[in-house]
Design a protein around this motif. Structure first.
Motif, mmCIF file in Angstrom:
data_model
loop_
_atom_site.group_PDB
_atom_site.id
_atom_site.type_symbol
_atom_site.label_atom_id
_atom_site.label_comp_id
_atom_site.label_asym_id
_atom_site.label_seq_id
_atom_site.Cartn_x
_atom_site.Cartn_y
_atom_site.Cartn_z
ATOM 1 N N GLN A 145 0.840 -1.198 0.000
ATOM 2 C CA GLN A 145 0.000 0.000 0.000
ATOM 3 C C GLN A 145 0.871 1.243 0.000
ATOM 4 N N LEU A 146 0.354 2.293 -0.649
ATOM 5 C CA LEU A 146 0.985 3.595 -0.598
ATOM 6 C C LEU A 146 0.026 4.545 0.114
ATOM 7 N N GLN A 147 0.525 5.226 1.111
ATOM 8 C CA GLN A 147 -0.285 6.165 1.868
ATOM 9 C C GLN A 147 0.269 7.568 1.670
ATOM 10 N N ALA A 148 -0.513 8.415 1.000
ATOM 11 C CA ALA A 148 -0.102 9.807 0.777
ATOM 12 C C ALA A 148 -0.731 10.694 1.839
ATOM 13 N N SER A 149 0.012 11.694 2.272
ATOM 14 C CA SER A 149 -0.489 12.623 3.274
ATOM 15 C C SER A 149 0.214 13.965 3.140
ATOM 16 N N GLY A 150 -0.333 14.961 3.846
ATOM 17 C CA GLY A 150 0.317 16.264 3.891
ATOM 18 C C GLY A 150 -0.368 17.367 3.115
ATOM 19 N N GLY A 151 -1.418 17.041 2.386
ATOM 20 C CA GLY A 151 -2.114 18.068 1.633
ATOM 21 C C GLY A 151 -2.882 19.008 2.545
ATOM 22 N N GLY A 152 -3.400 20.077 1.954
ATOM 23 C CA GLY A 152 -4.166 21.032 2.732
ATOM 24 C C GLY A 152 -4.344 22.332 1.990
ATOM 25 N N LEU A 153 -4.823 23.324 2.718
ATOM 26 C CA LEU A 153 -5.037 24.657 2.171
ATOM 27 C C LEU A 153 -3.868 25.554 2.569
ATOM 28 N N VAL A 154 -3.304 26.232 1.587
ATOM 29 C CA VAL A 154 -2.169 27.113 1.857
ATOM 30 C C VAL A 154 -2.308 28.364 1.003
#
Length: 120
Positions: A2-11
């Motif tokens: 599995q690949l788990q992506a994270s860290g996105g958001g509003l900037v």
């Protein structure tokens, strides 16, 4: 695997974000790790790629602003995004070419995507 992506958001424009892509499972080796993005109404594009530990390539639109790196013991890739612009708004996907334990083939795997929104 599995690949788990994270860290996105509003900037806000000009700001920074760091995305992470962690691979887990029965991994023997990882060859290439890549970040793609798909902006609203546009086709998916390759943003950055890293081969092994230090060979990198970038889309022209992000050169000088984005940096891809990799922590091999952690099977994790990072995308440091600086000087973000509204046109960087997209869903970012990680991709990796992985050889599983006990296998001789290399297969491509995808993460679930993380949304990056650049707006004031």
């Amino acid at each position: 695997v599995q690949l788990q992506a994270s860290g996105g958001g509003l900037v806000q424009p000009g700001g920074s974000l760091r995305l992470s892509c962690a691979a887990s499972g029965s991994i023997f080796s990882i060859n290439i790790m890549r970040w793609y993005r798909r902006a609203p109404g546009k086709q998916r594009e390759l943003v950055a790629a890293i081969i092994g530990g230090d060979s990198t390539t970038y889309a022209d639109s992000v050169k000088g602003r984005f940096s891809i790196s990799r922590d091999n013991p952690k099977n994790t890739a990072y995308l440091q995004m600086n000087s973000l612009k509204p046109e960087d708004t997209a869903i970012y996907y990680c991709n990796a070419v992985i050889r599983r334990i006990g296998q001789i083939t290399w297969d491509a795997y995808w993460g679930q995507g993380t949304l990056v929104t650049v707006s004031s």
